[in-house]
Design a protein around this motif. Structure first.
Motif, mmCIF file in Angstrom:
data_model
loop_
_atom_site.group_PDB
_atom_site.id
_atom_site.type_symbol
_atom_site.label_atom_id
_atom_site.label_comp_id
_atom_site.label_asym_id
_atom_site.label_seq_id
_atom_site.Cartn_x
_atom_site.Cartn_y
_atom_site.Cartn_z
ATOM 1 N N LEU A 124 138.321 46.112 96.034
ATOM 2 C CA LEU A 124 138.790 47.347 95.707
ATOM 3 C C LEU A 124 138.957 48.025 96.977
ATOM 4 O O LEU A 124 138.354 47.860 98.011
ATOM 5 C CB LEU A 124 137.544 48.080 94.804
ATOM 6 C CG LEU A 124 137.732 47.811 93.445
ATOM 7 C CD1 LEU A 124 136.391 48.782 92.588
ATOM 8 C CD2 LEU A 124 139.119 48.392 92.776
ATOM 9 N N VAL A 125 140.260 48.938 96.937
ATOM 10 C CA VAL A 125 140.460 49.236 98.187
ATOM 11 C C VAL A 125 140.828 50.910 97.787
ATOM 12 O O VAL A 125 141.670 51.104 96.998
ATOM 13 C CB VAL A 125 141.865 48.780 98.928
ATOM 14 C CG1 VAL A 125 142.378 49.543 100.098
ATOM 15 C CG2 VAL A 125 141.426 47.464 99.137
ATOM 16 N N LEU A 126 140.407 51.691 98.541
ATOM 17 C CA LEU A 126 140.571 53.413 98.353
ATOM 18 C C LEU A 126 141.906 53.467 98.589
ATOM 19 O O LEU A 126 142.504 53.027 99.889
ATOM 20 C CB LEU A 126 139.452 53.965 98.917
ATOM 21 C CG LEU A 126 139.386 55.347 98.637
ATOM 22 C CD1 LEU A 126 138.868 55.721 97.207
ATOM 23 C CD2 LEU A 126 138.706 56.410 99.557
ATOM 24 N N ARG A 127 142.514 54.372 97.866
ATOM 25 C CA ARG A 127 144.299 54.436 98.088
ATOM 26 C C ARG A 127 144.134 56.153 98.826
ATOM 27 O O ARG A 127 144.757 56.330 99.827
ATOM 28 C CB ARG A 127 144.795 54.517 96.669
ATOM 29 C CG ARG A 127 146.354 55.191 97.276
ATOM 30 C CD ARG A 127 147.351 55.001 96.020
ATOM 31 N NE ARG A 127 146.622 55.620 94.706
ATOM 32 C CZ ARG A 127 147.047 56.741 94.521
ATOM 33 N NH1 ARG A 127 147.735 57.459 95.265
ATOM 34 N NH2 ARG A 127 146.734 57.320 93.471
ATOM 35 N N THR A 128 143.510 57.229 98.276
ATOM 36 C CA THR A 128 143.430 58.377 98.871
ATOM 37 C C THR A 128 142.380 59.013 98.618
ATOM 38 O O THR A 128 141.538 58.914 97.610
ATOM 39 C CB THR A 128 144.749 59.222 98.020
ATOM 40 O OG1 THR A 128 144.880 60.469 98.283
ATOM 41 C CG2 THR A 128 144.386 59.262 96.470
ATOM 42 N N ALA A 165 141.873 54.125 102.596
ATOM 43 C CA ALA A 165 142.354 55.239 102.283
ATOM 44 C C ALA A 165 143.457 55.477 103.173
ATOM 45 O O ALA A 165 143.153 55.215 104.568
ATOM 46 C CB ALA A 165 141.676 56.504 102.029
ATOM 47 N N VAL A 166 144.838 55.563 102.716
ATOM 48 C CA VAL A 166 145.783 55.670 103.604
ATOM 49 C C VAL A 166 146.396 57.117 103.512
ATOM 50 O O VAL A 166 147.151 57.545 104.267
ATOM 51 C CB VAL A 166 146.945 54.805 103.366
ATOM 52 C CG1 VAL A 166 146.681 53.294 103.621
ATOM 53 C CG2 VAL A 166 147.560 54.892 101.772
ATOM 54 N N SER A 167 145.929 58.018 102.408
ATOM 55 C CA SER A 167 146.329 59.234 102.452
ATOM 56 C C SER A 167 144.697 60.277 102.319
ATOM 57 O O SER A 167 144.357 59.943 101.322
ATOM 58 C CB SER A 167 147.129 59.506 101.186
ATOM 59 O OG SER A 167 147.515 60.792 100.763
ATOM 60 N N ILE A 168 144.922 61.125 103.077
ATOM 61 C CA ILE A 168 143.924 62.417 103.070
ATOM 62 C C ILE A 168 144.529 63.474 102.627
ATOM 63 O O ILE A 168 145.551 63.799 103.668
ATOM 64 C CB ILE A 168 143.244 62.228 104.413
ATOM 65 C CG1 ILE A 168 142.436 60.986 105.075
ATOM 66 C CG2 ILE A 168 142.108 63.439 104.395
ATOM 67 C CD1 ILE A 168 141.565 60.539 104.083
ATOM 68 N N ASN A 169 144.286 63.864 101.704
ATOM 69 C CA ASN A 169 144.915 65.203 101.013
ATOM 70 C C ASN A 169 143.809 66.445 101.390
ATOM 71 O O ASN A 169 142.754 66.458 100.678
ATOM 72 C CB ASN A 169 145.102 65.169 99.677
ATOM 73 C CG ASN A 169 145.933 64.094 99.096
ATOM 74 O OD1 ASN A 169 146.888 63.748 100.075
ATOM 75 N ND2 ASN A 169 145.907 63.299 98.127
ATOM 76 N N LEU A 170 144.145 67.368 102.187
ATOM 77 C CA LEU A 170 143.623 68.601 102.504
ATOM 78 C C LEU A 170 143.643 69.699 101.488
ATOM 79 O O LEU A 170 144.845 69.884 101.114
ATOM 80 C CB LEU A 170 143.795 68.996 103.692
ATOM 81 C CG LEU A 170 143.661 68.180 104.925
ATOM 82 C CD1 LEU A 170 144.062 68.988 106.451
ATOM 83 C CD2 LEU A 170 142.234 67.592 105.080
ATOM 84 N N THR A 171 142.711 70.083 100.526
ATOM 85 C CA THR A 171 142.670 71.106 99.635
ATOM 86 C C THR A 171 141.733 72.117 99.606
ATOM 87 O O THR A 171 141.184 72.293 100.638
ATOM 88 C CB THR A 171 142.707 70.195 98.337
ATOM 89 O OG1 THR A 171 142.791 71.249 97.289
ATOM 90 C CG2 THR A 171 141.314 69.509 98.012
ATOM 91 N N GLY A 172 141.528 73.065 98.606
ATOM 92 C CA GLY A 172 140.706 73.913 98.655
ATOM 93 C C GLY A 172 140.359 74.608 97.253
ATOM 94 O O GLY A 172 140.339 73.554 96.490
ATOM 95 N N GLY A 198 146.178 56.501 108.611
ATOM 96 C CA GLY A 198 146.632 57.016 107.316
ATOM 97 C C GLY A 198 147.522 58.145 107.759
ATOM 98 O O GLY A 198 148.023 58.433 108.884
ATOM 99 N N VAL A 199 147.737 59.020 106.623
ATOM 100 C CA VAL A 199 148.670 60.156 106.638
ATOM 101 C C VAL A 199 147.754 61.300 105.950
ATOM 102 O O VAL A 199 146.794 60.970 105.406
ATOM 103 C CB VAL A 199 150.012 60.110 105.799
ATOM 104 C CG1 VAL A 199 150.604 58.868 106.434
ATOM 105 C CG2 VAL A 199 149.677 59.895 104.388
#
Length: 374
Positions: free
Chosen positions: A50-54, A103-110, A131-132
Motif C-alpha cells: 500500500l502506498v499513501l497518495r495524499t 504521499a506525493v501531495s500534502i494539502n494544507l488546510t484548516g 512531493g507537492v
C-alpha cells in the motif's frame, strides 16, 4: 454500496488514465517528482504494498468565515480550547512521515490556513522531489501579494472553496459579504503567479436539483480551472443533516459531469483504482496531531506526538471498512458504517472520537484498541 473490482488489468487501466490526465503537467511543472511516482507504482504493483497518495494537514484552527456546512467546526473549537497546536518541528516530522509512506501531495488546510503566519515556511518543508504542496482556502486572503508568496514558496495548486455560481448564495453560505468576488480575484491572482486552481464545491441534493452542478461546471470551464465536487457528509455542523445527501438520480448527473476532464472528486485520481479509499491512499491530521482517515470521518486513530505516522496508518489499514475501495464516499453513502461508527461521534465528548474508546471497535478489534498510545 459495492466495492470495486481489483486486479492487474484494473491497475493498468488506472495507470494509463493517470498518465493521460496528469503526466504532461507533472513533466512540465514538477519533473523532479517522476522518480518517486515510478517507485510508488513499483511498490504497489510489483511488491504489492500500500502506498499513501495524499495527506491533508490542518495548520490553523481559526477561520475568517463561518460556513454553515463546516465539517471541521467542532474539531477547530476543540483545538482552540485545548491550546495544543503542533509546533513547526512537529509539523516537519509528521509531514516527513507522510512523505515516507509514499504521499506525493500534502494539502494544507484548516480552518483558514492563510491565517497561519508560518504557512510559507510549512510549504517549504516539502522538497520538490518528494512531493507537492497544495493549499485549501476560502480565498478571502489571496490577494496578489499572497499569491506571489505562495508561488515563490513552492505551492503547486490552490484549492479555493466556491459553493455556488450565484454570488449572493456563496456569500450567505460563508456568512461573508463579497466572498464570491474575492474568490474570482483570487483565481486570477493564483493563475497570474503560475499556480493551478481547483474550486472545491460541496454538492448537495438541493444543488443538483437547482442546476448548481452544471453551472459550476461551466464556470470552471470559463475560468480555465478544475472543479472538485465534494459529496455531502453528515459531520461537523451537518452532523444530523441527512437531507443534503445525493440520491440515485443526483449521482447519475454527478457521473455525467465526472466524464469531463476539468471535473473531479477526491476518488477520481487514485493510484490503484478510482473510488473512496480513506485510510489507504489518504489521511488527515488535525492541528493537534490527531490522525483521522479523511476530513469527514472523525474517528481518531492516533496522535503523531505519541506514535509514528506509519503505526497509525497500519492501524487504519486493518480496519475492515477501509480494506475495499467503494464506488461512492463511504462517509456520505454507507448506512451500515454510519450506524455502527459515525452516529456515536455526535454524542461523544471529543470532536474526534478516539477509536480505542469506540464500543464497536473494542468489540471487533480488541488487540488494536489496546495498543493505541494516548
Amino acid at each position: 454500496m459495492p466495492a470495486l473490482n481489483e486486479g492487474p488489468l484494473q491497475s493498468a487501466r488506472q495507470l494509463v488514465g493517470l498518465v493521460r490526465t496528469h503526466l504532461g503537467t507533472v513533466l512540465k511543472r514538477k519533473p523532479q517528482l517522476v522518480p518517486k511516482l515510478a517507485i510508488n507504482y513499483a511498490r504497489m504493483n510489483l511488491m504489492d504494498q500500500l502506498v499513501l497518495r495524499t495527506a491533508s494537514v490542518n495548520i490553523e484552527s481559526g477561520c475568517n468565515a463561518t460556513c454553515d456546512h463546516c465539517s471541521a467546526d467542532h474539531m477547530m473549537d476543540e483545538t482552540t480550547k485545548r491550546a495544543d497546536h503542533l509546533s513547526l518541528e512537529e509539523y516537519r516530522r509528521s509531514i516527513d512521515g507522510f512523505l515516507r509512506a509514499g504521499a506525493v501531495s500534502i494539502n494544507l488546510t484548516g480552518g483558514e490556513p492563510m491565517l497561519n503566519p508560518d504557512v510559507y515556511d510549512i510549504i517549504k518543508m516539502v522538497p520538490p522531489w518528494r512531493g507537492v504542496v497544495n493549499i485549501q482556502t476560502n480565498g478571502l486572503l489571496i490577494d496578489d501579494e499572497a499569491a506571489r508568496k505562495l508561488g515563490e514558496a513552492g505551492c503547486y495548486i490552490v484549492m479555493i472553496s466556491l459553493h455556488s455560481h450565484r454570488p449572493e448564495e456563496h456569500d450567505d453560505l460563508l456568512n461573508v459579504p463579497g466572498a464570491f468576488d474575492k474568490v474570482m480575484a483570487a483565481i486570477d491572482n493564483c493563475q497570474r503567479h503560475g499556480m493551478g486552481v481547483i474550486l472545491n464545491c460541496t454538492l448537495t441534493h438541493q444543488k443538483v436539483a437547482d442546476g448548481t452542478l452544471w453551472e459550476m461546471v461551466r464556470l470552471a470551464r470559463d475560468k480555465g480551472v478544475t472543479v472538485n465536487f465534494v459529496q455531502p457528509c453528515t459531520t461537523g455542523k451537518w452532523d444530523e443533516n441527512k437531507d443534503v445527501r445525493l440520491s440515485g438520480d443526483d449521482y447519475a448527473e454527478f457521473d455525467k459531469a465526472m466524464k469531463l476532464p476539468w471535473v473531479v472528486w477526491e476518488g477520481k485520481s487514485n493510484y490503484k483504482e478510482n473510488g473512496c479509499r480513506p485510510g489507504l491512499e489518504r489521511m488527515y491530521m488535525s492541528a493537534s496531531g490527531d490522525v483521522i482517515p479523511c476530513a469527514f470521518i472523525h474517528l481518531n486513530f492516533g496522535n503523531v506526538r505519541k506514535e509514528s505516522v506509519q503505526t497509525i496508518w497500519q492501524r487504519m489499514q486493518s480496519f475492515e471498512y477501509f480494506q475495499q475501495t467503494k464506488e461512492r464516499c463511504i462517509a456520505s453513502n454507507d448506512e451500515t458504517f454510519y450506524s455502527e461508527y459515525i452516529e456515536g461521534i455526535v454524542q461523544h465528548d471529543d470532536a474526534l472520537f478516539p477509536i480505542e474508546d469506540h464500543p464497536r471497535y473494542q468489540q471487533t478489534h480488541p488487540e488494536e484498541a489496546a495498543s493505541v498510545i494516548r
